[in-house]
Enzyme design. Structure first.
Site, mmCIF file in Angstrom:
data_model
loop_
_atom_site.group_PDB
_atom_site.id
_atom_site.type_symbol
_atom_site.label_atom_id
_atom_site.label_comp_id
_atom_site.label_asym_id
_atom_site.label_seq_id
_atom_site.Cartn_x
_atom_site.Cartn_y
_atom_site.Cartn_z
ATOM 1 N N GLU A 182 0.792 -1.219 0.000
ATOM 2 C CA GLU A 182 0.000 0.000 0.000
ATOM 3 C C GLU A 182 0.835 1.286 0.000
ATOM 4 O OE1 GLU A 182 -3.078 0.481 -0.354
ATOM 5 O OE2 GLU A 182 -4.198 -1.284 0.274
ATOM 6 N N SER B 20 -29.026 -30.615 51.454
ATOM 7 C CA SER B 20 -28.082 -31.094 52.466
ATOM 8 C C SER B 20 -26.666 -30.566 52.289
ATOM 9 C CB SER B 20 -28.035 -32.633 52.431
ATOM 10 O OG SER B 20 -29.286 -33.178 52.800
#
Length: 679
Positions: free
Chosen positions: A82, A342
């Protein structure tokens, strides 16, 4: 002649300087668009991997990233393709623009672009057009201004966040995750090349729409990288044969309930770091989905796994599926208040051991008893007579645990829950009754798992958290001896898979009406909790913790590690003897009220409750009044002076800090005070 030339040169230099000053002033006066780029919120695992992300307000996927988190090959390819002179130009590459203009004039069409990375950032920041001269001039001006105000690295970071990649994908990280399912820190040459080429034509080159266009764009980048010496010919050839993605991937959505909770707790925070193990989370979510497949369309499951030494949550599964279906999967059942059945019994026994009320080998009665109008029953409606406390816990008998709760008072159990970080909610908001020891209150799975983590940690409570906590010390819940005794009892239970006991300490529970099935347990490193039931609280006929939840608990711990970490050895102060060799008051538990003679209850006359005592190496002087000799003195459940007829004892206390001092008389009646010993 020479003088005239000198004057001309001076005039030319003056005009150039004036032009330069004019350009500088023009650039300096540029109004830049906002440079703060909003990115989507994200939650990451303990290794930095993405657990969950959200789009920005307009529905685009844009995630935070910077050059330091990107594969270096991608960055090299990007610059080579680029903007080869990105590091040196002032924002505009005059040579590239002149080349582009010359090629366009010669061919009658645009052959190559002259835009730099900085100019592309300028266009993306304010979406300025490129088809008109005014748009291009604006990009040039903004690009020059960006170069004046930002570093090259900051400009590159803006590009990495803003570049378009097709559809609603914006920025390299979102594109890498969507097209390849991986972070951009590790890309193959073929993947890097495709991601370099896509922003030039983000819709035309989308691989899910045109494999040919995507391949052509990728291969051009590879050719440029080869020419620049970034890759070898062999690497380029191999990269051209790598298959392209054919569809976008879903963004990660691990631990959806937990990530929702973290985001809602701090909506302004864009980045949430957690202690979650992403791989373990995925394995347990799969386990949860498998666990409910054969149990109709309404049964739900939730799991929590934590490192009990640090309190860090490693996995949190709020439901079997994050859906609005018959299972109500959108409800986070790790946070829902449910009856624990429990599963609070281990805490009751640990507190009783600490207070000198009982020892694992103490004999206790499992017979019909009435506490006022409250008459507890065992789950199977049977009574076993005289049993050892060890057996009472292993068999999860109700009457012995209620008897112990009555002896120490249900408020002490509630205090223990609060110290463990458990936010327990009593029905109706009234005072606690004896039924709390059997699950007559509401707790969450995460808090219950945290309670078991305290037992696994040697009795020190530290709230579980999915966030890094640092080195918090925690609060002493029970003594190390009491915690080990409970764990040793629970580790002797037969695992549901038939394997040898001793690797995992675990307990199950089933709430009244079969609404909730629980299993919680730990090995030498991790603690895990499992809940099953229906999210709407309706009963599940035949659901028992031992049948449904326990196998999932063991499967969850196996998915943490195939080999359970060994449980710790007993602390040095542990009294490991059979019943006949216990101090007389600990051989058989006698409920409160068994001695009716007036003045028979013992009371610690010295030291007073809450006292801070400085021993300076000397033994502690302790006195008892009332009660029936002989007396046994205990510190945090560890006997110090056994069956002494004297009402005054000198007790060796080798450590400093808080402790519970207890005395038990010949009739099993006890008194206790809480002290703090200075070092």
């Amino acid at each position: 002649m020479i003088a005239r030339a000198v004057l001309a040169l001076a005039a030319g230099l003056w005009l150039a300087a004036a032009a330069r000053d004019g350009v500088d002033g023009w650039v300096a006066a540029t109004d830049l668009p906002p440079l703060t780029i909003v990115t989507g919120a994200e939650v990451v695992a303990r290794d930095g991997r993405l657990l969950r992300a959200w789009t920005v307000a307009d529905g685009r996927w844009r995630l935070a990233t910077d050059a330091g988190r990107v594969d270096p090959l991608f960055l090299s390819m990007l610059v080579a393709y680029e903007d080869r002179r990105f590091a040196s130009h002032p924002g505009v590459d005059a040579r590239a623009m002149l080349r582009a203009l010359a090629q366009a004039a010669w061919h009658g069409r645009v052959v190559s672009g002259g835009s730099t990375i900085t100019m592309q950032v300028a266009r993306l920041l304010e979406d300025s057009g490129t088809g008109k001269l005014t748009g291009k001039l604006r990009q040039i001006r903004v690009a020059l201004a960006l170069e004046h105000r930002l570093t090259k690295g900051q400009i590159l970071d803006l590009y990495l966040r803003l570049a378009p990649y097709g559809g609603n994908l914006e920025g390299l990280r979102a594109a890498s995750l969507s097209w390849f399912g991986r972070e951009p820190g590790r890309l193959t040459p073929a993947q890097a090349a495709l991601l370099v080429s896509l922003p030039q034509s983000p819709e035309a080159r989308r691989p899910d729409r045109s494999q040919q266009a995507a391949a052509q764009g990728r291969d051009r980048v590879l050719a440029r990288a080869l020419a620049a010496g970034l890759i070898s010919a062999e690497t380029a050839a191999t990269a051209r044969t790598e298959p392209l993605p054919t569809a976008r991937r879903d963004f990660p959505r691990l631990a959806p309930h937990l990530t929702d909770r973290l985001r809602l707790s701090d909506p302004a925070q864009p980045h949430h770091a957690t202690t979650i193990d992403a791989d373990l989370q995925a394995r347990l979510e799969q386990l949860a989905a498998e666990a409910v497949t054969r149990h109709g369309d309404r049964l739900q499951v939730a799991l929590v796994v934590a490192d009990h030494a640090s309190g860090e949550i490693r996995a949190s599964v709020g439901s079997a599926a994050y859906e609005n279906d018959a299972r109500q999967g959108f409800v986070d059942m790790t946070q829902a208040l449910r009856s624990p059945g429990s599963t609070l019994k281990p805490l009751v026994y640990a507190l009783a051991f600490d207070q000198g009320l009982a020892h694992p080998e103490t004999l206790i009665e499992d017979r019909p008893l009435a506490f006022g109008r409250y008459q507890p029953q065992n789950f199977d409606r049977q009574f076993r007579g005289t049993v050892r406390v060890r057996e009472a816990l292993q068999l999860s008998l109700n009457i012995p645990v209620v008897t112990l709760t009555e002896a120490m008072g249900p408020e002490r159990l509630m205090q223990g829950l609060r110290r463990a970080g458990v936010q327990a909610v009593l029905p109706g908001g009234g005072p606690p009754g004896l039924a709390v020891s059997l699950g007559g209150l509401g707790v969450s799975l995460e808090h219950l798992t945290g309670l078991y983590a305290a037992l696994a940690r040697g009795g020190v409570a530290r709230p579980l958290s999915p966030l890094p906590q640092g080195g918090a010390e925690g609060e002493r819940l029970v003594s190390q001896v009491a915690a080990w005794q409970v764990g040793h009892i629970l580790a002797a239970l037969q695992p549901p898979d038939g394997s040898a006991p001793g690797r995992i300490a675990w307990k199950t529970g089933t709430s009244y009406g079969h609404r909730d099935a629980w299993a919680v347990g730990w090995d030498g490193r991790h603690v895990a909790g499992v809940w099953l039931g229906r999210a709407d609280g309706t009963p599940v006929p035949g659901a028992f913790g031992g049948d449904l939840a326990a196998p999932i608990l063991f499967a969850a711990l196996a998915r943490v590690s195939p080999m359970a970490a060994p449980l710790p050895p007993p602390p040095a102060a542990t009294l490991q003897v059979d019943n006949a060799r216990l101090p007389l008051p600990l051989q058989r538990f006698r409920p409160r009220g068994a001695i009716t003679a007036p003045g028979a209850l013992p009371e610690i006359a010295f030291p007073p409750d809450g006292a801070q005592v400085a021993l300076d190496g000397a033994p502690l002087l302790a006195r008892v009044r009332g009660g029936t000799p002989p007396f046994t003195w205990l510190a945090d459940g560890h006997p110090l002076d056994i069956a002494t007829p004297a009402r005054e004892s000198h007790l060796p206390l080798p450590r400093s800090g808080p402790l519970t001092l207890s005395v038990i008389d010949a009739n099993g009646q006890a008194a206790r005070v809480t002290l703090t010993l200075a070092p």
